[in-house]
Design an enzyme around this catalytic site. Structure first.
Site, short mmCIF file in Angstrom:
data_model
loop_
_atom_site.label_atom_id
_atom_site.label_comp_id
_atom_site.label_asym_id
_atom_site.label_seq_id
_atom_site.Cartn_x
_atom_site.Cartn_y
_atom_site.Cartn_z
N GLY A 177 -31.57 101.44 -7.07
CA GLY A 177 -31.45 102.88 -6.88
C GLY A 177 -32.53 103.47 -5.99
O GLY A 177 -33.29 104.35 -6.41
N GLY A 179 -32.35 105.52 -3.65
CA GLY A 179 -32.23 106.96 -3.44
C GLY A 179 -33.05 107.75 -4.43
O GLY A 179 -33.35 108.93 -4.21
N ASP A 180 -33.43 107.12 -5.54
CA ASP A 180 -34.32 107.72 -6.53
C ASP A 180 -35.74 107.19 -6.42
O ASP A 180 -36.71 107.96 -6.46
CB ASP A 180 -33.81 107.42 -7.95
CG ASP A 180 -32.58 108.23 -8.31
OD1 ASP A 180 -32.67 109.47 -8.27
OD2 ASP A 180 -31.55 107.64 -8.64
N THR A 181 -35.89 105.88 -6.31
CA THR A 181 -37.23 105.30 -6.39
C THR A 181 -38.06 105.55 -5.13
O THR A 181 -39.29 105.71 -5.23
CB THR A 181 -37.16 103.80 -6.68
OG1 THR A 181 -36.35 103.14 -5.70
CG2 THR A 181 -36.55 103.55 -8.06
#
Length: 407
Positions: A177, A179-181
């Site tokens: 992920g 796009g988050d991390t």
């Protein structure tokens, strides 16, 4: 009480985040000694607690691997921000913290009466940090500011998905992920920069990272390609758009990564693969020739690597050219590198009879190393301790608990 450790000991963070991006950011701070107080709602807490995976033997506590992986080293308090008394507790707590972090949709904290401006009145030194899909209007008003966003949205709109995949017709999401991390990593840097300035000047500030911006930031190549060469980048499969060989190649039992950005490495690769004949091909012998004949290079090298197992290729190429086998998690678990680098951390979880593993700490400091001290906290595990240390009376805590304001 945990013994202080790490380069960030003394830094106090009030963490109002949930899901992945925000908790991943605050965990980075906690891993290096910051005291991170995670504020959770009274119902089920952070949504990650419900997401699993769950151990088959844990039938009582339902310890989520996802939650522990991004919330270790933190403390948990439960305060109901939907109640005025709960919001007042937060206002009273804010002067005790240098940092507040949240990842609600734009405007949520404003509606609760806990906006940056309101908290800054209570603590002018406060660093107020946020991750949102499209950023905050305070730093640049995106037309999509009110849109919700998750990892896959950030990867799509930030440009990463548009250059990932077999070809332009089949864009592919990156597995983890990011796009988050990735935004979480940027925000951690921004927080520390703002804290340094606040400690020097006495003035805090608002720190904002948009998920889309972060993904574009790490996808930087697509920007300069369009600007300098007038090329709109498309997916290149598993190979580099400029350099060959530089990508993923078949083995007889899997795949390996090989990168030869110089003639020296390519010549050594050919020697080790018993492929010296490739150097007799004028189109492959030089860096410029390989750039112009990338498809032919990929096919020729792939035909040679496919004759060997991953272990055989490791013996031939490891340490001689930039090389690595494509690992799954079982292979990572048995590779001595990750043990030597303490990248598989053990935690004990209630209700699970065996030790669990989560990812370790990538940032290594020699004088003040970070640590994985303990699992993620139980929901509200530290409510009483934190509020009593803040000076609230036991009678207040009892009354608030009776009213469902804390847990």
């Amino acid at each position: 009480m945990d013994e202080p450790f790490g380069a960030l000991q003394g830094l106090r963070v009030l963490d109002l985040t949930q899901a992945l991006a925000g908790p991943f950011c605050t965990q980075i701070l906690a891993d290096h000694g910051a005291e991170v107080i995670k504020l959770e709602p009274p119902e089920s807490g952070d949504m990650a607690r419900l997401s699993g995976p769950f151990h088959a033997a844990d039938t009582a506590h339902r310890q989520s691997g996802y939650f522990h992986s991004i919330n270790r080293n933190k403390k948990s308090i439960v305060i109901d921000l939907k109640q005025e008394a709960g919001r007042q507790i937060v206002l009273d707590l804010v002067p005790r913290f240098e940092v507040v972090v949240e990842n609600f949709r734009a405007g949520v904290m404003d509606k609760l009466g806990l906006s940056y401006e309101r908290l800054r009145e209570r603590n002018p030194r406060l660093v107020y940090a946020v991750i949102r899909g499209f950023g905050d209007r305070r730093t640049g008003a995106s037309p999509y500011a009110d849109w919700p966003a998750y990892d896959v949205v950030a990867q799509a709109m930030g440009g990463m998905m548009g250059v990932t995949g077999a070809d332009a017709d089949h864009p592919v999401k990156v597995g983890p992920g990011v796009g988050d991390t990735v935004p979480a990593l940027y925000l951690a840097v921004g927080i520390l920069a703002a804290v340094l300035r606040a400690r020097a000047t006495g003035e805090g500030q608002f720190v904002d990272v948009a998920m889309l911006d972060a993904i574009l930031g790490v996808s930087e190549r697509i920007v300069h390609q369009r600007s300098f060469s007038k090329v709109v980048a498309e997916p290149e499969g598993n190979h580099h758009p400029f350099i060959a060989p530089f990508g993923i190649f078949p083995a007889s039992d899997g795949h390996v990564a090989i990168a030869c950005p110089s003639d020296h490495f390519f010549h050594e690769l050919c020697r080790q693969l018993d492929a010296a004949d490739l150097l007799d091909d004028a189109g492959l012998a030089t860096l410029a020739g390989r750039r112009d004949n990338r498809r032919r290079v990929v096919e020729a090298v792939g035909a040679r690597t496919a004759r060997f197992t991953k272990a055989e290729l490791t013996a031939r190429l490891g340490g001689r050219v930039p090389f690595g086998p494509v690992y799954d998690m079982d292979e990572i678990g048995h590779d001595p590198h990750f043990a030597a680098r303490a990248m598989l951390a053990d935690i004990d979880c209630p209700g699970i009879p065996e030790t669990m593993q989560i990812a370790g700490i990538p940032i290594k400091l020699t004088a003040t190393p970070g640590r994985v001290v303990h699992r993620g906290p139980g929901q509200g595990e530290h409510t009483d301790t934190v509020l009593r240390q803040a000076g609230f009376a036991a009678s207040d805590l009892a009354a608030w608990r009776q009213a469902g304001i804390i847990k």
